[in-house]
Design an enzyme around this catalytic site. Structure first.
Site, PDB file in Angstrom:
ATOM      1  N   SER A 124       0.835  -1.195   0.000  1.00 50.72           N
ATOM      2  CA  SER A 124       0.000   0.000   0.000  1.00 50.72           C
ATOM      3  C   SER A 124       0.876   1.253   0.000  1.00 50.72           C
ATOM      4  O   SER A 124       1.614   1.515  -0.943  1.00 50.72           O
ATOM      5  CB  SER A 124      -0.955  -0.053   1.186  1.00 50.72           C
ATOM      6  OG  SER A 124      -2.205   0.523   0.845  1.00 50.72           O
ATOM      7  N   LYS A 176     -21.783  17.258   7.707  1.00 49.43           N
ATOM      8  CA  LYS A 176     -20.750  17.767   8.596  1.00 49.43           C
ATOM      9  C   LYS A 176     -20.397  16.705   9.643  1.00 49.43           C
ATOM     10  O   LYS A 176     -21.276  16.151  10.303  1.00 49.43           O
ATOM     11  CB  LYS A 176     -21.249  19.047   9.298  1.00 49.43           C
ATOM     12  CG  LYS A 176     -20.262  19.634  10.293  1.00 49.43           C
ATOM     13  CD  LYS A 176     -18.991  20.098   9.608  1.00 49.43           C
ATOM     14  CE  LYS A 176     -18.040  20.731  10.602  1.00 49.43           C
ATOM     15  NZ  LYS A 176     -16.746  21.096   9.973  1.00 49.43           N
TER      16      LYS A 176
END
Length: 326
Positions: A124, A176
């Site tokens: 990764s 949010k």
């Protein structure tokens, strides 16, 4: 009685003077130790890297944004080292941190010949780091790849119900601070996260395709999140050669005309200042001198900074993390 009082006062003065000079001696000793430690400290040796040597850089463990590491690599750019060998043993980390390290190594490569050696793992974000090099060497049993992006978050909804706790909130818009882990993830929040992951994944794939010269067919085969052994990786064009540091040096000699007899010297990056052995020793000496031996023993047994890296990773992850058994 007056004479006894004078003697007592004189003794106290002498003790205070002795204590003062002991503290001064300890401070001087600590200063000398720190000065010597900083000279030998990892990350401070760019100016000392000999022109007749190859610098060895180790990238180990989790990768996160680290400006001091970038600055250390910039110092290496300006050093007299003839070439650089980067050893990688990392499962990755944050996507942004891996990108930062990749960019720093690309700038370093523009100034000096650079080759990567994959030790146990370059997965990764660790593989993003390896992509900075024009030549990647891996051991036959190394693990390479895990091309993908991950966004994980815990959801405590059921636990909160069990303990009878509810988190109230007031926010400016539905997305949010989503997801927050204290309520079921809404379809809109999941879609927003999915878009983030796909965008970062597209960047990762594009980097692999460009740096490794892959076509779309081969890219689809290697970019499904799996790791591959070094033997598999060379067939899939994820690495260039099987071997170790000697193989990397041979490539530098053959392709970059580096002298074959140059020694390889460690160039270490970003130590944790409070974890340095010389600092722990200095602190222990000082505390012993001041009569705080028990505290000194605690400092000797553990570094000042405690590593809690894996639990402190924030944001998008480019990380290979096998699931733990139940």
């Amino acid at each position: 009685m007056s004479l006894d009082s004078d003697v007592i006062v004189d003794r106290r003065r002498i003790r205070r003077k002795l204590t003062f000079w002991r503290v001064v001696a300890v401070v001087v000793a600590i200063g000398a130790i720190v000065a010597l430690g900083l000279i030998a400290a990892p990350g401070s040796r760019a100016s000392l890297t000999a022109s007749g040597s190859i610098a060895r850089v180790n990238i180990d463990g989790l990768i996160r944004s680290d400006q001091s590491r970038v600055e250390a690599l910039e110092r290496l750019e300006k050093s007299q080292a003839a070439a650089v060998i980067v050893h990688i043993n990392s499962p990755g980390g944050t996507t942004a941190g891996s990108e930062q390290l990749y960019d720093a190594l690309v700038r370093l490569k523009a100034r000096k010949p650079l080759v990567v050696v994959v030790e146990g793992l370059a997965a990764s974000g660790g593989y993003i780091t390896a992509l900075a090099a024009d030549h990647i060497v891996a051991r036959q049993s190394s693990l390479v790849g895990s091309i993908g992006v991950l966004f994980q978050f815990p959801n405590f909804t059921e636990l909160m119900k069990t303990v009878g706790v509810k988190v109230e909130e007031v926010k400016s818009s539905p997305l949010k601070a989503a997801p927050n882990g204290f309520e079921p993830t809404s379809p809109e929040a999941r879609a927003a996260l999915d878009a983030l992951v796909k965008d970062s994944y597209a960047w990762f794939r594009g980097l692999v395709k460009a740096r490794r010269g892959m076509d779309d067919v081969l890219l689809e085969k290697v970019a499904d999140g799996r790791v591959f052994t070094g033997r598999q990786a060379i067939e899939l064009k994820l690495v260039d050669q099987l071997g170790d540091e000697k193989v990397a040096i041979a490539w530098l000699v053959a392709e970059k005309k580096i002298k074959s007899d140059l020694p390889v010297r460690d160039y270490k990056l970003t130590p944790r200042f409070g974890d340095m052995t010389f600092l722990r020793t200095a602190a222990s000496i000082a505390l012993d001198a001041l009569g705080l031996g028990s505290i000194a023993r605690q400092i000797e047994q553990a570094g000042v900074a405690q590593a809690v890296d894996q639990f402190g990773l924030d944001g998008m992850l480019a990380l290979w993390r096998p699931a733990l058994p139940n």
